[in-house]
Write a protein that holds these residues in place. Structure first.
Motif, PDB file in Angstrom:
ATOM      1  N   HIS A   1      -3.416  -6.420 -10.644  1.00  0.00           N
ATOM      2  CA  HIS A   1      -3.626  -7.178  -9.423  1.00  0.00           C
ATOM      3  C   HIS A   1      -2.648  -7.194  -8.201  1.00  0.00           C
ATOM      4  O   HIS A   1      -2.804  -6.915  -7.103  1.00  0.00           O
ATOM      5  N   ALA A   2      -1.308  -7.432  -8.726  1.00  0.00           N
ATOM      6  CA  ALA A   2      -0.296  -7.654  -7.806  1.00  0.00           C
ATOM      7  C   ALA A   2      -0.096  -6.171  -7.192  1.00  0.00           C
ATOM      8  O   ALA A   2       0.357  -6.259  -5.846  1.00  0.00           O
ATOM      9  N   LEU A   3      -0.063  -5.160  -8.145  1.00  0.00           N
ATOM     10  CA  LEU A   3       0.143  -3.777  -7.532  1.00  0.00           C
ATOM     11  C   LEU A   3      -0.908  -3.387  -6.337  1.00  0.00           C
ATOM     12  O   LEU A   3      -0.434  -3.052  -5.359  1.00  0.00           O
ATOM     13  N   SER A   4      -1.975  -3.583  -6.797  1.00  0.00           N
ATOM     14  CA  SER A   4      -2.991  -3.274  -5.861  1.00  0.00           C
ATOM     15  C   SER A   4      -2.800  -3.954  -4.426  1.00  0.00           C
ATOM     16  O   SER A   4      -3.201  -3.515  -3.562  1.00  0.00           O
ATOM     17  N   GLN A   5      -2.635  -5.526  -4.476  1.00  0.00           N
ATOM     18  CA  GLN A   5      -2.630  -6.227  -3.349  1.00  0.00           C
ATOM     19  C   GLN A   5      -1.377  -5.676  -2.479  1.00  0.00           C
ATOM     20  O   GLN A   5      -1.450  -5.685  -1.157  1.00  0.00           O
ATOM     21  N   ALA A   6      -0.239  -5.406  -3.082  1.00  0.00           N
ATOM     22  CA  ALA A   6       0.924  -4.797  -2.386  1.00  0.00           C
ATOM     23  C   ALA A   6       0.697  -3.618  -1.753  1.00  0.00           C
ATOM     24  O   ALA A   6       0.971  -3.173  -0.546  1.00  0.00           O
ATOM     25  N   VAL A   7      -0.026  -2.572  -2.474  1.00  0.00           N
ATOM     26  CA  VAL A   7      -0.223  -1.236  -1.837  1.00  0.00           C
ATOM     27  C   VAL A   7      -1.460  -1.402  -0.795  1.00  0.00           C
ATOM     28  O   VAL A   7      -1.285  -0.794   0.255  1.00  0.00           O
ATOM     29  N   ALA A   8      -2.428  -2.332  -0.671  1.00  0.00           N
ATOM     30  CA  ALA A   8      -3.515  -2.701   0.272  1.00  0.00           C
ATOM     31  C   ALA A   8      -2.700  -3.207   1.471  1.00  0.00           C
ATOM     32  O   ALA A   8      -3.045  -2.562   2.455  1.00  0.00           O
ATOM     33  N   LYS A   9      -1.712  -3.935   1.516  1.00  0.00           N
ATOM     34  CA  LYS A   9      -0.970  -4.377   2.615  1.00  0.00           C
ATOM     35  C   LYS A   9      -0.273  -3.358   3.338  1.00  0.00           C
ATOM     36  O   LYS A   9      -0.059  -3.281   4.830  1.00  0.00           O
ATOM     37  N   GLU A  10       0.199  -2.264   2.729  1.00  0.00           N
ATOM     38  CA  GLU A  10       0.903  -1.141   3.168  1.00  0.00           C
ATOM     39  C   GLU A  10       0.154  -0.134   3.821  1.00  0.00           C
ATOM     40  O   GLU A  10       0.437   0.460   4.731  1.00  0.00           O
ATOM     41  N   VAL A  11      -0.946   0.283   2.989  1.00  0.00           N
ATOM     42  CA  VAL A  11      -1.788   1.518   3.284  1.00  0.00           C
ATOM     43  C   VAL A  11      -2.962   1.038   4.239  1.00  0.00           C
ATOM     44  O   VAL A  11      -3.462   2.174   4.873  1.00  0.00           O
ATOM     45  N   ILE A  12      -3.204  -0.075   4.599  1.00  0.00           N
ATOM     46  CA  ILE A  12      -4.304  -0.218   5.571  1.00  0.00           C
ATOM     47  C   ILE A  12      -3.893   0.059   7.006  1.00  0.00           C
ATOM     48  O   ILE A  12      -4.630   0.665   7.983  1.00  0.00           O
ATOM     49  N   ALA A  13      -2.473   0.279   7.161  1.00  0.00           N
ATOM     50  CA  ALA A  13      -1.898   1.040   8.409  1.00  0.00           C
ATOM     51  C   ALA A  13      -2.347   2.290   8.528  1.00  0.00           C
ATOM     52  O   ALA A  13      -2.534   2.997   9.689  1.00  0.00           O
ATOM     53  N   HIS A  14      -2.746   2.954   7.400  1.00  0.00           N
ATOM     54  CA  HIS A  14      -3.370   4.415   7.474  1.00  0.00           C
ATOM     55  C   HIS A  14      -4.950   4.426   7.305  1.00  0.00           C
ATOM     56  O   HIS A  14      -5.421   5.698   7.043  1.00  0.00           O
ATOM     57  N   GLY A  15      -5.467   3.519   7.454  1.00  0.00           N
ATOM     58  CA  GLY A  15      -6.964   3.367   7.265  1.00  0.00           C
ATOM     59  C   GLY A  15      -7.661   3.417   5.840  1.00  0.00           C
ATOM     60  O   GLY A  15      -8.784   3.826   5.897  1.00  0.00           O
ATOM     61  N   ILE A  16      -6.611   2.993   5.043  1.00  0.00           N
ATOM     62  CA  ILE A  16      -7.106   3.004   3.541  1.00  0.00           C
ATOM     63  C   ILE A  16      -7.010   1.551   3.125  1.00  0.00           C
ATOM     64  O   ILE A  16      -6.196   0.922   3.081  1.00  0.00           O
ATOM     65  N   ARG A  17      -8.307   1.419   2.646  1.00  0.00           N
ATOM     66  CA  ARG A  17      -8.643  -0.085   1.995  1.00  0.00           C
ATOM     67  C   ARG A  17      -8.625  -0.056   0.452  1.00  0.00           C
ATOM     68  O   ARG A  17      -8.960   0.898  -0.018  1.00  0.00           O
ATOM     69  N   VAL A  18      -7.748  -1.159  -0.129  1.00  0.00           N
ATOM     70  CA  VAL A  18      -7.511  -1.091  -1.470  1.00  0.00           C
ATOM     71  C   VAL A  18      -8.094  -2.429  -1.918  1.00  0.00           C
ATOM     72  O   VAL A  18      -7.633  -3.463  -1.260  1.00  0.00           O
TER      73      VAL A  18
END
Length: 267
Positions: free
Chosen positions: A182-199
């Protein structure tokens, strides 16, 4: 074989990869993605035969992968992109439980003695659960983001567990591994939305899968009674996952969707 209709459905024209797709939730997701328009569904599993059987059913391609092996995950994603030209959706359902811990829980339940798992939990059993559930999620997320970033789009859904919130006594390694997901996915989600990727993540309660079939009957009965609704079906989880992966969830980023039969909201 599932017949695909090009240009029809929420995933029309998209390419998907499902890990853990040889059975259970992953297989249900692969079927749903194919039925809703994916032009190619890549099904990956440690059991290559199961992956290929599901892939054949949905008109996709089957692959063997051990998600603990970072190089193997990287090679899988590279193969998918080379074969299909893109990667739009990744659903990571691969995971393991600990049958030995479940047996200890049952023995304590039957004897009336306190559960005593931690003191006897070996390093090997700890590493097996954490390496598959958490390390494997990291490997899949990293490889998927590397593939999706150049195209500026993509949707990734990971599978956590409600056990990360409402921890089962005697299951510390599983709960820890899924809380990490959960924590990993949420951290990655915040980072990669800048590239148009939703997690996003779905956190199931008990689901009627081959993994759940290994749960001792008495433990399973107690878990089933813990919520307003009993064990979910893989198809119900596939509904949740495909929503998170779909354009309908365009504004959903870093969510942990509880799909647990009301275990936290119904007394």
């Amino acid at each position: 074989m599932t017949q695909q209709v090009s240009g029809v459905g929420r995933f029309a024209g998209q390419v998907a990869l499902v890990t853990g797709g040889g059975s259970g939730i992953g297989a249900a997701v692969a079927r749903r993605l194919a039925a809703e328009g994916c032009v190619q569904v890549h099904v990956a599993d440690l059991d290559e035969g199961s992956a290929k059987a599901v892939a054949e059913e949905v008109g996709g391609r089957g692959h063997r992968v051990d998600v603990r092996d970072a190089a193997a995950v990287d090679a899988l994603v590279e193969e998918v992109v080379a074969a299909s030209g893109a990667l739009d959706v990744v659903v990571h359902t691969a995971g393991v439980d600990d049958p030995e811990a479940k047996t200890s829980i049952l023995e304590a339940q039957e004897s009336g003695e306190p559960v005593d798992v931690l003191a006897g939990l070996s390093d090997a059993r700890w590493r097996r659960v954490v390496s598959v559930n958490l390390d494997g999620t990291f490997h899949v997320l990293r490889a998927a983001v590397r593939a999706m970033r150049p195209q500026g789009r993509g949707a990734i859904v990971t599978v956590g567990s409600s056990a990360a919130f409402d921890t089962l006594v005697g299951y510390p390694h599983y709960a820890a591994s899924k809380a990490g997901v959960h924590a990993l996915s949420q951290a990655v989600a915040k980072e990669v939305i800048a590239h148009g990727i939703r997690v996003n993540t779905v956190a199931p309660g008990p689901v009627d899968t081959p993994m759940a079939a290994r749960t001792p009957a008495a433990v399973r009965k107690k878990m089933e009674a813990s919520g307003a609704i009993g064990y979910a079906t893989p198809e119900q989880l596939a509904d949740n996952i495909c929503y998170l992966a779909s354009p309908g969830a365009a504004n959903v980023i870093g969510a942990v969707l509880l799909s647990n039969g009301g275990r936290f909201t119904v007394s």
